[in-house]
Design an enzyme around this catalytic site. Sequence first.
Site: not given
Length: 245
Positions: A226, A167, A81
């Site tokens: 996945h 963040d 990924s």
Amino acid sequence: MLNTVIYDGPAGTPLLIAHGLFGSARNWGVIAKRLSVTRPVIAVDMRNHGQSPWHDSHAYADLAGDLADVMDRPMDVLGHSMGGKAAMVLALQAPALVRRLIVADIAPVTYTHSQDGPIEAMRRVDLAGISSRTDAKAQLSELEPGVAEFLLQSLDMTARKWRLNIDVLAAEMDKIIGFPEIAGIFEGPALFLSGAQSDYVQPEARPKIKTRFPKAKFAKIPGAGHWLHAEKPREFEAAVAAFLA
């Protein structure tokens, strides 16, 4: 420098493993140990994950550079990924460092799905008020099955914090789901290994893959989605070992 977990094996070309978004080197422990029967294996925590340094950028050029910094010689590289995209960029930008490339269930394309849901779920967890992972899991109950357990592997209960730079990952999400416009061709052997039940590598992506990776071969693991390495670890390990052999 990235945090690494090294599995010693017989002399040979080392295998470098790059995990996906929200993952860590520890997620690959069982597979890495099994693959180290024939070679050294190095699993890394990608930047902004695990015990690796936090940075303000999460661009794939930076992730690929981090991988290059770990490599003291050419290696075989496996990425899943997000880690697969970083491995592809590494192979395109520094092909001399990559002997063989394995890309697990991802293509060099921009995706439309976002991973903001898990990020917002992690932000909502009252870290100061939990006393166990079970408490934290209860606050992640709206996530799809299995996602909470996966995320909780990155929760440091002692420090009461996530081992993820949430963040920055949120701010850089467009880069994470995208793929950079870079030049380069990787002429070495490449395996694009997908889950048969996953929709991440569509048939229309194959021409773009073959343009960048002309020796690319494609294979699918039946019954896997996945998270093919977690859902079908034995089959995944066998496919990787056969390609590397």
